[in-house]
Design a protein around this motif. Structure first.
Motif, short mmCIF file in Angstrom:
data_model
loop_
_atom_site.label_atom_id
_atom_site.label_comp_id
_atom_site.label_asym_id
_atom_site.label_seq_id
_atom_site.Cartn_x
_atom_site.Cartn_y
_atom_site.Cartn_z
N ASP A 75 0.83 -1.20 0.00
CA ASP A 75 0.00 0.00 0.00
C ASP A 75 0.87 1.25 0.00
O ASP A 75 2.02 1.24 0.43
CB ASP A 75 -0.93 0.00 1.20
N ASP A 76 0.28 2.34 -0.49
CA ASP A 76 1.03 3.61 -0.55
C ASP A 76 0.82 4.48 0.69
O ASP A 76 1.30 5.61 0.74
CB ASP A 76 0.66 4.38 -1.81
N LYS B 49 -1.95 5.82 1.77
CA LYS B 49 -3.00 6.82 1.65
C LYS B 49 -4.37 6.32 2.09
O LYS B 49 -5.28 7.12 2.30
CB LYS B 49 -3.07 7.32 0.21
N GLN C 159 -6.17 5.94 -7.33
CA GLN C 159 -5.09 5.25 -6.62
C GLN C 159 -3.76 5.42 -7.36
O GLN C 159 -3.73 5.59 -8.58
CB GLN C 159 -5.41 3.76 -6.48
N SER C 160 -2.68 5.33 -6.60
CA SER C 160 -1.35 5.45 -7.20
C SER C 160 -1.03 4.21 -8.03
O SER C 160 -1.66 3.16 -7.89
CB SER C 160 -0.29 5.64 -6.11
N ASN D 77 -0.67 0.44 -6.73
CA ASN D 77 -1.07 0.36 -5.33
C ASN D 77 -1.75 -0.98 -5.08
O ASN D 77 -2.61 -1.42 -5.86
CB ASN D 77 -2.03 1.50 -4.99
#
Length: 309
Positions: A124-125, A127, A170-171, A174
């Motif tokens: 996960d990033d 966020k 989302q990045s 992710n």
């Protein structure tokens, strides 16, 4: 005794021509398959006296299905993807194979070329304020020995049930990572506990399910590709125990042997050992791979995917 309309000589000739059986060019196997499909469709039209309006409604539905790119989603929802797994299960049993991790559907949301890490990856990033998950396990072969250097390709949804790449908020990558196992066949990943989700409520897949009186919900789950030289590629996923839809997955992916128990970890020393801030959920899952009898079995099947490698 009356003759079914699709058994009339003019219809038989039509289907032979339309499927290419009267032509010397083309692919013979493909033509046989198309002929059988067309024959079956005509039988359904005949048996249920399908009207012109109903027929064109179905054709327009296919337009909508393609426009929303939900064909793979519908294949899962109608059980066709699961049926392919059942066929492969039967083939393996006939070969005397048993004890391997069960396969289950891939689904339509894999993205190739996720970042590759040794032994451990953070997925996960940071966020998403979801609950921290520590996912770990071991990959073994038929002989029960750990497989070093196996690739565990992992992807799952966020707390809203959405996947990166398809969810542009989302990045990049992710909740998508590939982890190479260590000398003891072990892998680990820090992530967040995923949520289940449903088919897009305004989409053609859910519209069809509504006509069948079925819901389009999935339990919380985690997808995997597991591969290693000399071993059969495994496509599978684990569903998290306790979910409302655990045994009522619209995509038929829940299987005995593929249910993981989320465990709440409050041990601060263990959290510190894992470099986690504190209380978290542990999910443990081991994989057992079959030996490959041919090199092609080491690779995942070919199908359209995002960011093909």
């Amino acid at each position: 005794m009356s003759i079914s309309f699709n058994q009339r000589s003019d219809v038989i000739k039509l289907l032979q021509i339309s499927s290419g059986l009267t032509s010397e060019s083309g692919d013979p196997r493909f033509k046989q398959i198309m002929h059988k499909m067309l024959e079956n469709i005509c039988q359904v039209i005949d048996q249920f006296d399908v009207t012109q309006e109903e027929f064109w409604h179905a054709v327009n539905y296919l337009h909508a299905l393609g426009g929303r790119q939900e064909a793979a989603l519908l294949a899962a929802g109608l059980g066709l993807e699961h049926y392919l797994d059942l066929r492969e299960d039967a083939q393996e049993r006939a070969q005397g194979l048993e004890g391997g991790t069960p396969r289950t559907i891939e689904g339509p949301l894999y993205v190739a070329n996720a970042p590759l890490s040794d032994r451990f990856a953070r997925m996960d990033d940071g966020k998403d304020a979801g609950e921290i998950m520590w996912l770990h396990g071991q990959v073994k072969g038929e002989d029960g020995q750990p497989i070093a250097g196996a690739i565990v390709d992992i992807w799952h949804a966020n707390t809203l049930g959405n996947y990166s790449f398809f969810d542009k908020s989302q990045s990049e990558f992710n909740l998508r990572r590939r982890v190479k196992t260590d000398a003891n066949g072990r892998y680990a990943a820090r992530s967040i506990v995923p949520s289940g989700y449903g088919c897009p409520p305004d989409g053609p897949t859910q519209a069809l399910l509504n006509q069948l009186g079925r819901h389009g919900n999935r339990p919380a789950h985690i997808h995997f590709f597991v591969s290693a030289p000399g071993h059969k590629h495994l496509t599978t996923q684990i569903n998290l125990n306790g979910d409302k839809y655990l045994w009522d997955d619209f995509a038929f992916a829940t299987r005995d042997g593929l249910i993981a128990d989320p465990v709440k970890i409050t041990d601060s020393a263990l959290a510190a050992q894992r470099d986690l801030p504190g209380t978290h959920t542990e999910v443990t899952f081991d994989f057992n791979l079959y030996n490959a009898s041919a090199s092609a079995e080491e690779n995942r099947i070919e199908r359209a995917r995002a960011l093909q490698d």
